[in-house]
Design a protein around this motif. Structure first.
Motif, PDB file in Angstrom:
ATOM      1  N   ALA A  73       0.863  -1.191   0.000  1.00  0.00           N
ATOM      2  CA  ALA A  73       0.000   0.000   0.000  1.00  0.00           C
ATOM      3  C   ALA A  73       0.889   1.226   0.000  1.00  0.00           C
ATOM      4  O   ALA A  73       2.033   1.183   0.490  1.00  0.00           O
ATOM      5  CB  ALA A  73      -0.927   0.005   1.208  1.00  0.00           C
ATOM      6  N   PRO A  74       0.426   2.340  -0.549  1.00  0.00           N
ATOM      7  CA  PRO A  74       1.229   3.563  -0.515  1.00  0.00           C
ATOM      8  C   PRO A  74       1.567   3.950   0.918  1.00  0.00           C
ATOM      9  O   PRO A  74       0.840   3.637   1.861  1.00  0.00           O
ATOM     10  CB  PRO A  74       0.322   4.603  -1.182  1.00  0.00           C
ATOM     11  N   GLU A  75       2.687   4.621   1.080  1.00  0.00           N
ATOM     12  CA  GLU A  75       3.149   5.021   2.418  1.00  0.00           C
ATOM     13  C   GLU A  75       2.089   5.895   3.095  1.00  0.00           C
ATOM     14  O   GLU A  75       1.514   6.802   2.495  1.00  0.00           O
ATOM     15  CB  GLU A  75       4.469   5.785   2.299  1.00  0.00           C
ATOM     16  N   GLY A  76       1.810   5.534   4.329  1.00  0.00           N
ATOM     17  CA  GLY A  76       0.830   6.285   5.107  1.00  0.00           C
ATOM     18  C   GLY A  76      -0.581   5.741   5.013  1.00  0.00           C
ATOM     19  O   GLY A  76      -1.476   6.250   5.699  1.00  0.00           O
ATOM     20  N   LEU A  77      -0.817   4.706   4.158  1.00  0.00           N
ATOM     21  CA  LEU A  77      -2.159   4.128   4.015  1.00  0.00           C
ATOM     22  C   LEU A  77      -2.159   2.678   4.485  1.00  0.00           C
ATOM     23  O   LEU A  77      -1.126   2.025   4.546  1.00  0.00           O
ATOM     24  CB  LEU A  77      -2.617   4.186   2.555  1.00  0.00           C
ATOM     25  N   ARG A  78      -3.334   2.182   4.814  1.00  0.00           N
ATOM     26  CA  ARG A  78      -3.477   0.787   5.190  1.00  0.00           C
ATOM     27  C   ARG A  78      -3.623  -0.073   3.930  1.00  0.00           C
ATOM     28  O   ARG A  78      -4.032   0.400   2.864  1.00  0.00           O
ATOM     29  CB  ARG A  78      -4.714   0.584   6.074  1.00  0.00           C
ATOM     30  N   ALA A  79      -3.291  -1.340   4.078  1.00  0.00           N
ATOM     31  CA  ALA A  79      -3.423  -2.261   2.950  1.00  0.00           C
ATOM     32  C   ALA A  79      -4.884  -2.573   2.676  1.00  0.00           C
ATOM     33  O   ALA A  79      -5.777  -2.254   3.478  1.00  0.00           O
ATOM     34  CB  ALA A  79      -2.647  -3.549   3.225  1.00  0.00           C
ATOM     35  N   ALA A  80      -5.139  -3.244   1.549  1.00  0.00           N
ATOM     36  CA  ALA A  80      -6.511  -3.542   1.137  1.00  0.00           C
ATOM     37  C   ALA A  80      -7.229  -4.442   2.124  1.00  0.00           C
ATOM     38  O   ALA A  80      -8.465  -4.424   2.192  1.00  0.00           O
ATOM     39  CB  ALA A  80      -6.504  -4.185  -0.249  1.00  0.00           C
ATOM     40  N   ASP A 160       3.573  -0.990 -15.110  1.00  0.00           N
ATOM     41  CA  ASP A 160       4.272  -0.341 -13.987  1.00  0.00           C
ATOM     42  C   ASP A 160       3.250   0.424 -13.154  1.00  0.00           C
ATOM     43  O   ASP A 160       3.247   1.648 -13.087  1.00  0.00           O
ATOM     44  CB  ASP A 160       5.355   0.599 -14.508  1.00  0.00           C
ATOM     45  N   PRO A 161       2.321  -0.305 -12.515  1.00  0.00           N
ATOM     46  CA  PRO A 161       1.237   0.354 -11.772  1.00  0.00           C
ATOM     47  C   PRO A 161       1.708   0.846 -10.396  1.00  0.00           C
ATOM     48  O   PRO A 161       2.798   0.509  -9.922  1.00  0.00           O
ATOM     49  CB  PRO A 161       0.217  -0.772 -11.624  1.00  0.00           C
ATOM     50  N   GLU A 162       0.867   1.646  -9.769  1.00  0.00           N
ATOM     51  CA  GLU A 162       1.137   2.118  -8.413  1.00  0.00           C
ATOM     52  C   GLU A 162       1.012   0.958  -7.434  1.00  0.00           C
ATOM     53  O   GLU A 162       0.220   0.041  -7.611  1.00  0.00           O
ATOM     54  CB  GLU A 162       0.137   3.220  -8.025  1.00  0.00           C
ATOM     55  N   VAL A 163       1.817   1.043  -6.373  1.00  0.00           N
ATOM     56  CA  VAL A 163       1.718   0.042  -5.310  1.00  0.00           C
ATOM     57  C   VAL A 163       0.327   0.109  -4.688  1.00  0.00           C
ATOM     58  O   VAL A 163      -0.217   1.201  -4.463  1.00  0.00           O
ATOM     59  CB  VAL A 163       2.808   0.292  -4.238  1.00  0.00           C
ATOM     60  N   GLY A 164      -0.239  -1.038  -4.408  1.00  0.00           N
ATOM     61  CA  GLY A 164      -1.577  -1.096  -3.819  1.00  0.00           C
ATOM     62  C   GLY A 164      -2.703  -1.168  -4.828  1.00  0.00           C
ATOM     63  O   GLY A 164      -3.871  -1.350  -4.458  1.00  0.00           O
ATOM     64  N   THR A 165      -2.376  -1.042  -6.153  1.00  0.00           N
ATOM     65  CA  THR A 165      -3.415  -1.135  -7.186  1.00  0.00           C
ATOM     66  C   THR A 165      -4.076  -2.517  -7.156  1.00  0.00           C
ATOM     67  O   THR A 165      -3.414  -3.531  -6.919  1.00  0.00           O
ATOM     68  CB  THR A 165      -2.789  -0.885  -8.573  1.00  0.00           C
ATOM     69  N   ASP A 166      -5.366  -2.524  -7.399  1.00  0.00           N
ATOM     70  CA  ASP A 166      -6.095  -3.795  -7.445  1.00  0.00           C
ATOM     71  C   ASP A 166      -5.594  -4.607  -8.645  1.00  0.00           C
ATOM     72  O   ASP A 166      -5.826  -4.249  -9.794  1.00  0.00           O
ATOM     73  CB  ASP A 166      -7.595  -3.522  -7.582  1.00  0.00           C
ATOM     74  N   ALA A 167      -4.910  -5.718  -8.374  1.00  0.00           N
ATOM     75  CA  ALA A 167      -4.322  -6.522  -9.448  1.00  0.00           C
ATOM     76  C   ALA A 167      -5.359  -7.365 -10.170  1.00  0.00           C
ATOM     77  O   ALA A 167      -5.140  -7.777 -11.309  1.00  0.00           O
ATOM     78  CB  ALA A 167      -3.229  -7.424  -8.876  1.00  0.00           C
ATOM     79  N   ILE A 168      -6.497  -7.625  -9.528  1.00  0.00           N
ATOM     80  CA  ILE A 168      -7.536  -8.414 -10.205  1.00  0.00           C
ATOM     81  C   ILE A 168      -8.059  -7.660 -11.415  1.00  0.00           C
ATOM     82  O   ILE A 168      -8.153  -8.200 -12.521  1.00  0.00           O
ATOM     83  CB  ILE A 168      -8.676  -8.750  -9.224  1.00  0.00           C
ATOM     84  N   ALA A 169      -8.370  -6.375 -11.224  1.00  0.00           N
ATOM     85  CA  ALA A 169      -8.838  -5.570 -12.347  1.00  0.00           C
ATOM     86  C   ALA A 169      -7.709  -5.292 -13.329  1.00  0.00           C
ATOM     87  O   ALA A 169      -7.916  -5.288 -14.549  1.00  0.00           O
ATOM     88  CB  ALA A 169      -9.431  -4.259 -11.830  1.00  0.00           C
TER      89      ALA A 169
END
Length: 844
Positions: A73-80, A160-169
């Protein structure tokens, strides 16, 4: 055909949240069969992660694991999943490095299998999730070519997506595909375009034709020219009627296939290979037009040719096999010779490789018969041949080529030549006139004019309404709509089969089974009631089987399924004996089998058949049908029974009783009784394949008796592989029916008492008992109700060459009690006739 929902939604308005089941139901309404649902098996938090640290840790078992620190997850945010943004994960693969973007399945995820993911302790650490491979995600290995068996690295597939992006979609794992069965007459539905149109016709949803979403050039000035020369067309139809070429230069051969495109191909059941090849497959699935890509640098000359192959000409196809071509094969050529089997598979010399930068796109239309024969001849089915065999829309080739060009420019960085080569000799479809009441008369469904027009326009047809009915111009992709009945079927299919009323038709008066049909059924019923089982055998036999029971002229099949059995049977016995052997091999030894069917009895020296073939698409004229019937050999209907094993099985205090000729005689009498005929038996001729002293001809008829069959035990040499005696009877049913009475009568049961006596007559051994019985019955007159042979004695007390036959007699008068004197007088009258005819005398 597999149809990804997201792909279908591009060209037809699917309501939000449409489930695979709902889509299946909509397609079933317009005549498709549902097969399966693919994809949509992953649930839970699956995200893009970045590897921050990894520490190799060798284990005692020789394996090295990696203890990884992964940001999810991006820094400062919680994971999914609500947990920390950085996770510790144990991984056994070694094909990734710090800084790689990977797919992380967090606790709570369920992968295909199903395989639930949870935080668990392993190798001395708590692994809080899993770094996933392509295989674990249900993707094909080719999704990550450099990572087969390892972790899926997103950079390798161009992401090269952002960290935390939904990989299913991101990877299209939230999509699903429905699979439907497409019948051979609806080849247009082997495409997203065709299925989207059918879905729109079923539900009323808006449809957007993907072939109209591109703008191909209209010129014929491409860099790669085309020369079509089909000197020997099959059935008079040219091998190719449309051929389009386009050139795209400067593509990046290393460009990866985007995840969305690879994901759709995967759901559609097609393996991802390379970007250029994937694009041709993608367009084929979308528009139904197979494409082929050539490496421009590998072509010899600037012209692609289409011609029939030279007998024995070699070609190495894309699968690496060298094939010897047939004169019927349609091939694509360049200056060097054949470079591909048209519509089936390309050649190895011009395939797109990892160094290809300039690509030639071919979109053509080929004759279904030519392609079907080539694919079967070389045992080389392909997705392209599957479509060409069923018919491809000749009007979509230019659009398909343009669609491929646009994708190569967009995704591979190529530059398209502005021109194209365009050969088009396709004939437009013919109009069909549909009478105003045709749908009602054919189906009983009352469908209005507006509904009829709307249904036909929904499938792409153009309709003009006039006084004579509807003039329907089928679309170019529906070459199966040739007659009015085809159009009627389409109207009812789109409007709904439920509109056809459920009305049981009333049989016209005066019809039903013919006399011959009724009597043949009576024979089958009588044999089944008597304990025999009906079987059906192949009508083709070998020359040895034919000669064993029915030698003579035989009809030979030109192309039999089994080369060892090319003759149409003259007897039912070979097939029944095969059934006996098959059942005995499976442990069934006590058998009574019968078969009713045709035999084929050509006359020696007579030529049968006709050189004129009847038309395929219409009913032959009555005169032609009569001539065809006259040119067939005699085909009488026979019935045969074969008995093997024991008539009565062994039981407590009772020995087994094996079958013999008497059982066959009983079956013959049962067959005769079923049609009201009393059959008799004559031993003057030895039937072929039967025991010479335990067989007879079966006779029937009145004053002039007719041979209608044979009965008895088979020669042991004819059935060496079947132990014990084998009894059989075969009767010409047609001949038996000809001598049968018009109505089967019966004798009322008398209430008067019977008078019983017996008589022993001495006759020569050579005189059959049946002749003695027949003579006695003639003399005894109508008072004799029944006579049965109860003893046949030969031995002491009789002259040399004589035998004594004892008959049990039953006399009865229909209207009075019979006296002993009347019975004796009738018996003496019977003796007198046998004495006069056969020289019999009473035994003293």
């Amino acid at each position: 055909m597999r149809v990804p929902l997201s792909w279908l939604a591009e060209w037809a308005d699917l309501p939000a949240g449409t489930s695979p089941d709902a889509l299946h139901a909509a397609l079933v309404r317009v005549g498709f069969e549902e097969e399966a649902v693919h994809g949509g098996e992953i649930s839970g938090p699956v995200v893009v992660g970045e590897v921050l640290e990894l520490t190799p840790e060798p284990q005692k078992n020789g394996k090295t694991i990696r203890w990884c620190s992964v940001r999810v997850a991006p820094e400062g945010l919680r994971a999914a999943d609500g947990g920390e943004a950085v996770r510790g994960i144990v991984c056994g693969a070694g094909n990734f490095v710090v800084g790689d973007k990977v797919v992380v399945t967090l606790p709570g995820t369920v992968l295909p299998g199903p395989f639930p993911i949870a935080a668990r302790k392993t190798y001395g650490h708590v692994s809080d999730g899993m770094i996933a491979s392509a295989r674990e995600l249900g993707l094909s290995d080719e999704t990550a070519p450099a990572s087969v068996g390892g972790i899926l690295r997103l950079t390798e597939i161009g992401l090269d997506p952002e960290v935390g992006t939904d990989a299913i979609a991101l990877l299209g794992l939230d999509d699903a595909a429905v699979e439907i069965n497409v019948t051979p007459d609806r080849g247009y539905a082997l495409s997203i375009r065709g299925v989207a149109r059918e879905y729109a016709a079923s539900t009323g949803a808006a449809f957007r034709d993907p072939a109209l979403a591109v703008s191909p050039p209209s010129t014929d000035d491409g860099a790669v020219r085309v020369h079509v020369d089909d000197a020997t067309p099959i059935r008079g139809r040219a091998g190719s009627t449309v051929f389009v070429t386009r050139v795209v230069r400067g593509i990046d051969p290393a460009a990866p296939t985007p995840g969305w495109l690879a994901g759709r191909l995967r759901l559609a059941g097609v393996r991802s290979i390379s970007l250029a090849v994937d694009i041709t497959n993608y367009v084929m699935l979308e528009l139904g037009q197979p494409l082929h890509g050539y490496d421009l640098a590998a072509l010899t000359g600037d012209t692609l040719g289409v011609r029939r192959a030279k007998p024995g000409e070699p070609l190495t196809t894309l699968d690496g096999r060298q094939r010897v071509l047939d004169a019927e094969d349609l091939v694509i050529t360049d200056g060097s010779g054949p470079i591909g089997l048209a519509g089936v598979m390309g050649g190895a010399t011009t395939e797109i490789s990892a160094t290809t930068t300039d690509v030639v796109i071919e979109a053509a239309n080929f004759d279904p018969v030519s392609i079907g024969r080539t694919a079967r001849r070389h045992k080389l089915p392909s997705e392209a041949s599957r479509r060409f065999e069923r018919g491809v829309d000749p009007a979509v080739a230019r659009a398909a080529a343009q669609r491929a060009v646009d994708l190569l420019v967009e995704l591979a960085g190529g530059v398209a030549d502005p021109g194209q080569t365009w050969f088009d000799a396709a004939e437009p479809p013919a109009s069909v006139l549909l009478a105003p009441e045709a749908v009602l008369h054919r189906t009983g469904a009352a469908i209005s004019e507006a509904e009829t027009v709307a249904a036909l326009e929904a499938i792409g047809a153009t309709v003009a309404v006039g006084d004579d009915g509807y003039l329907v111009l089928p679309p170019t992709w529906r070459r199966d709509l040739r007659e009015a009945v085809d159009v009627v079927e389409e109207v009812v299919r789109i409007v709904g089969y439920d509109r056809i009323p459920s009305v049981l038709p009333v049989a016209p008066p005066g019809r039903g089974l013919t006399r011959s049909q009724r009597l043949r059924r009576s024979i089958g019923t009588a044999l089944a009631v008597g304990g025999a089982f009906e079987v059906q055998s192949y009508p083709l036999v070998s020359a040895e089987q034919q000669a064993a029971f029915a030698p003579g002229a035989s009809m030979r099949v030109a192309n039999p399924l089994d080369a060892s059995a090319p003759l149409l049977r003259r007897s039912l016995l070979p097939g029944l004996l095969d059934a006996v052997r098959r059942n005995r091999a499976r442990g069934l030894t006590d058998l009574a089998l019968f078969e009713a069917g045709l035999v084929f009895l050509p006359v020696e020296g007579v030529a049968y058949g006709t050189a004129e073939l009847p038309p395929i698409g219409a009913r032959p004229a009555p005169a032609l049908l009569t001539r065809i019937q006259e040119d067939l050999p005699p085909q009488p209907s026979h019935v045969a029974v074969v008995l093997s094993g024991d008539r009565t099985p062994k039981g407590p205090g009772q020995a087994a009783v094996p079958v013999d000729w008497q059982d066959a005689v009983e079956a013959a009498m049962r067959i005769g009784a079923a049609v009201g005929v009393e059959v008799r038996f004559r031993q003057e001729v030895e039937p072929v394949g039967f025991h010479p002293t335990r067989s007879a001809e079966v006779m029937a008829g009145g004053d002039v008796e007719t041979v209608v069959g044979v009965v008895g035990e088979l020669l042991p040499g004819s059935v060496e592989d079947v132990p014990g005696r084998v009894a059989a009877v075969e009767i010409d049913v047609d001949a038996l029916i000809r001598v049968a009475p018009a109505e089967i009568g019966f004798t009322p049961i008398s209430t008067m008492p019977a008078a019983t006596q017996d008589v022993s007559l001495v006759v020569a051994e050579v005189i059959p008992a049946g002749e003695v019985l027949e003579a006695f019955v003639t003399g005894a007159g109508p008072l004799l109700e029944a006579i049965d042979l109860v003893d046949d004695y030969r031995g002491a007390g009789l002259p040399e060459g004589a035998k004594s036959l004892t008959f049990a007699l039953r006399f009865r008068a229909p209207d009075r009690t019979l006296t002993a004197a009347e019975a004796t007088a009738a018996k003496e009258a019977g003796v007198a006739v046998t004495t006069a005819r056969l020289g019999a005398h009473l035994r003293e």
